[in-house]
Design an enzyme around this catalytic site. Structure first.
Site, PDB file in Angstrom:
ATOM      1  N   ASP A  88       0.844  -1.205   0.000  1.00 38.40           N
ATOM      2  CA  ASP A  88       0.000   0.000   0.000  1.00 38.40           C
ATOM      3  C   ASP A  88       0.874   1.248   0.000  1.00 38.40           C
ATOM      4  O   ASP A  88       2.052   1.195   0.358  1.00 38.40           O
ATOM      5  CB  ASP A  88      -0.958   0.017   1.202  1.00 38.40           C
ATOM      6  CG  ASP A  88      -0.242   0.083   2.553  1.00 38.40           C
ATOM      7  OD1 ASP A  88       0.824  -0.546   2.704  1.00 38.40           O
ATOM      8  OD2 ASP A  88      -0.758   0.772   3.457  1.00 38.40           O
ATOM      9  N   GLU A 153       0.056  -0.979   5.907  1.00 38.76           N
ATOM     10  CA  GLU A 153       1.139  -0.386   6.701  1.00 38.76           C
ATOM     11  C   GLU A 153       0.951   1.105   6.854  1.00 38.76           C
ATOM     12  O   GLU A 153       1.154   1.666   7.933  1.00 38.76           O
ATOM     13  CB  GLU A 153       2.498  -0.684   6.045  1.00 38.76           C
ATOM     14  CG  GLU A 153       3.686  -0.486   6.988  1.00 38.76           C
ATOM     15  CD  GLU A 153       4.170   0.954   7.105  1.00 38.76           C
ATOM     16  OE1 GLU A 153       4.862   1.257   8.089  1.00 38.76           O
ATOM     17  OE2 GLU A 153       3.854   1.786   6.230  1.00 38.76           O
TER      18      GLU A 153
HETATM   19  N1  BES Z   1       8.683   3.158   5.453  1.00 38.03           N
HETATM   20  C1  BES Z   1       8.066   3.955   6.451  1.00 38.03           C
HETATM   21  C2  BES Z   1       8.801   3.943   7.775  1.00 38.03           C
HETATM   22  C3  BES Z   1      10.058   4.749   7.771  1.00 38.03           C
HETATM   23  C4  BES Z   1      10.034   6.076   7.437  1.00 38.03           C
HETATM   24  C5  BES Z   1      11.236   4.158   8.111  1.00 38.03           C
HETATM   25  C6  BES Z   1      11.194   6.806   7.422  1.00 38.03           C
HETATM   26  C7  BES Z   1      12.379   4.888   8.106  1.00 38.03           C
HETATM   27  C8  BES Z   1      12.374   6.212   7.753  1.00 38.03           C
HETATM   28  C9  BES Z   1       6.655   3.465   6.675  1.00 38.03           C
HETATM   29  O1  BES Z   1       5.987   3.180   5.469  1.00 38.03           O
HETATM   30  C10 BES Z   1       5.851   4.539   7.346  1.00 38.03           C
HETATM   31  O2  BES Z   1       5.592   5.546   6.740  1.00 38.03           O
HETATM   32  N2  BES Z   1       5.456   4.302   8.596  1.00 38.03           N
HETATM   33  C11 BES Z   1       4.552   5.142   9.291  1.00 38.03           C
HETATM   34  C12 BES Z   1       3.926   4.289  10.345  1.00 38.03           C
HETATM   35  C13 BES Z   1       2.570   4.709  10.768  1.00 38.03           C
HETATM   36  C14 BES Z   1       1.580   4.872   9.675  1.00 38.03           C
HETATM   37  C15 BES Z   1       2.041   3.750  11.820  1.00 38.03           C
HETATM   38  C16 BES Z   1       5.275   6.305   9.920  1.00 38.03           C
HETATM   39  O3  BES Z   1       6.444   6.206  10.303  1.00 38.03           O
HETATM   40  O4  BES Z   1       4.672   7.379  10.016  1.00 38.03           O
HETATM   41 MN    MN Z   2       7.150   2.046   4.225  1.00 39.48          MN
HETATM   42 MN    MN Z   3       5.339   5.106   4.601  1.00 36.45          MN
END
Ligand code: BES
Ligand code: MN
Ligand code: MN
Length: 459
Positions: A88, A153
């Site tokens: 997604d 996610e």
């Molecule tokens: N891939 C990201 C997480 C991430 C962002 C890892 C930047 C390292 C650096 C993931 O898809 C994401 O955006 N996670 C969300 C989680 C939330 C929706 C629970 C986030 O970090 O805001």
């Molecule tokens: Mn991600």
């Molecule tokens: Mn993300």
């Protein structure tokens, strides 16, 4: 391995064409209008998994979007990788800031532009291609591998913890591998050994049953927009320290060793400030920028809404005001406990002139591992072979809530090997992925399976 790497080098252009097809599917999990697209993307991933030679490919239902599962288990005695990623993507607004359509992937100057290019379709696709290269050239992989690619996610993985608890046997493995993070900088490949957790809340204030004429009524009652601003202003002090009682109680202090290691990373505040158009940096007193974003918790306002925001002027007292607030957490803070502390505190801050409603949205636990872990070391060797340079060890400010679930429910260590770049506009207009990193990432992934095959661990 030579045959595998030759195959990857020969197929370089084909990979980009195929990736474009995946990036064309607008699998935005946050928007109900795209539900059909999200499912179509799951189907596409399933078909691709079959094409590259994985077995037992299924779309496994959850109360939300399906988890796409596929495996190759023909290496008895060798470790088993559980690869996790997400199909997604985030919404695309504001659309007018995109230089090419978000779902028509376009290559410019060696970068592929599209929503999901870096987060996370491009990085999941790397592993599909690494598996394909092994299976096409050798008819086998050096390890066992199970893929689980989820579709929720970006909206908090609400159904995934239950899914994992209900499928422990299916997901049993030796190590989790994830490519959903960024490298430290261009030319500086990295392994991420820590992620922040998250608590996300919405607060709604009501000051009257309807909007009111601000001349007729102004002065007689509290304006919820004003009250909201006053409440938010009390959540942090001038030094960026969060003022919720108990907020820092469980924060694991930064180790001297980490401080030292991070201070030697090629990072420059001035460059960072300029790159992102920031007039002056701001953060918690006593910490560097990397320490603030990797090892310290924060509280931020993600959105504010109240009153008249259209063009021109309108004299009105808004009846309601709303804020979206999130807190990034670090080990050993617990999201439920922090949400309780926040709710108690914000309730105390709300004057009796307004009605307050607090709604808890998603959350996730922070995660951290040690870089001495043999699987992490194996990933380091693979990255060196793929990128020609050994990785630096970083933590990240972002969150991937499921990583701590893998640790707690399945007892699995995790290796976070990401090839995005910090300036690749994840969640923003003009998201992109560097094609050299994509290509080297496929090579490094192919080596990673090989390196992991010789790790002897407890499980
Ligand atoms: N891939 C990201 C997480 C991430 C962002 C890892 C930047 C390292 C650096 C993931 O898809 C994401 O955006 N996670 C969300 C989680 C939330 C929706 C629970 C986030 O970090 O805001
Ligand atoms: Mn991600
Ligand atoms: Mn993300």
């Amino acid at each position: 391995m030579n045959r595998v790497i030759d195959f990857i080098n020969v197929n370089r252009d084909r990979y980009v064409d195929e990736l474009k097809a995946l990036l064309a599917i607008p699998s935005i999990s946050a928007l109900p209008d795209h539900a059909v697209d999200v499912r179509r993307c799951a189907e596409w991933c399933g078909e691709e998994m079959r094409r590259v030679g994985l077995n037992n490919v299924h779309l496994l239902d959850t109360p939300g979007y399906p988890v796409v599962y596929g495996d190759w288990l023909g290496a008895p005695g060798a470790p088993t990788i559980l690869f996790y990623g997400h199909y997604d993507v985030q919404p695309i607004d504001p659309l007018d800031l995109w230089e090419s359509p978000p779902f028509e992937a376009t290559v410019r100057d060696g970068e592929i532009f599209a929503r999901g290019a870096a987060d996370d379709k491009g990085q999941v696709f790397m592993h599909f291609k690494a598996v394909e290269a092994h299976l096409k050239q050798n008819g086998r992989l050096p390890v066992n591998i199970k893929f689980m690619i989820e579709g929720e996610e970006e909206v908090g993985s609400a159904h995934l913890d239950n899914f994992i608890r209900a499928n422990k046997g299916l997901l049993d493995a030796s190590v989790v591998v994830i490519s959903d993070t960024a490298m430290f900088a261009r030319g500086v490949p990295s392994i991420c050994y820590g992620l922040r957790g998250l608590v996300y809340v919405q607060i709604d204030l009501r000051g009257s049953s309807t909007d009111l004429h601000s001349g007729q009524f102004g002065g007689a009652l509290a304006n919820p927009a004003f009250v909201l601003a006053q409440m938010i202003a009390q959540l942090k002090d001038r030094g960026g320290h969060v003022k919720i009682p108990g907020f820092y109680d469980d924060v694991r202090p930064l180790q001297d060793e980490e401080r030292k290691a991070w201070a030697s990373l090629p990072f420059d505040d001035r460059h960072y400030r300029k790159e992102f158009g920031i007039p002056k940096l701001f953060g918690e007193t006593g910490f560097t920028t990397l320490e603030r974003t990797w090892a310290r918790p924060t509280l931020e306002v993600n959105g504010l809404l109240s009153g008249f925001t259209g063009e021109g002027a309108k004299t009105v007292l808004p009846s309601v005001a709303m804020a979206k607030i999130s807190m990034r957490l670090v080990p050993d803070q617990d999201p439920d406990k922090i949400a309780d502390l926040f709710e108690a505190h914000i309730t105390k801050l709300a004057p009796r002139t307004v009605e307050l409603k607090v709604t808890r949205m998603h959350g996730g636990k922070p995660w951290m591992t040690s870089y001495d872990d043999p699987f992490v070391q194996a990933a380091g060797r693979a990255i060196e072979k793929g990128f020609g340079r050994s990785p630096v060890y970083t933590r990240e400010g972002g969150s991937i809530p499921v990583v701590s679930t893998f640790q707690e429910e399945l007892g699995l260590p995790a290796v976070l090997f990401g090839v995005g770049l910090p300036d690749e506009n994840a969640h923003a207009p003009n998201e992109k992925l560097d094609l050299v990193n994509f290509h080297n990432g496929i090579i490094a992934s192919a080596f990673l399976y090989d390196e992991i095959s010789s790790v002897r661990s407890g499980s």
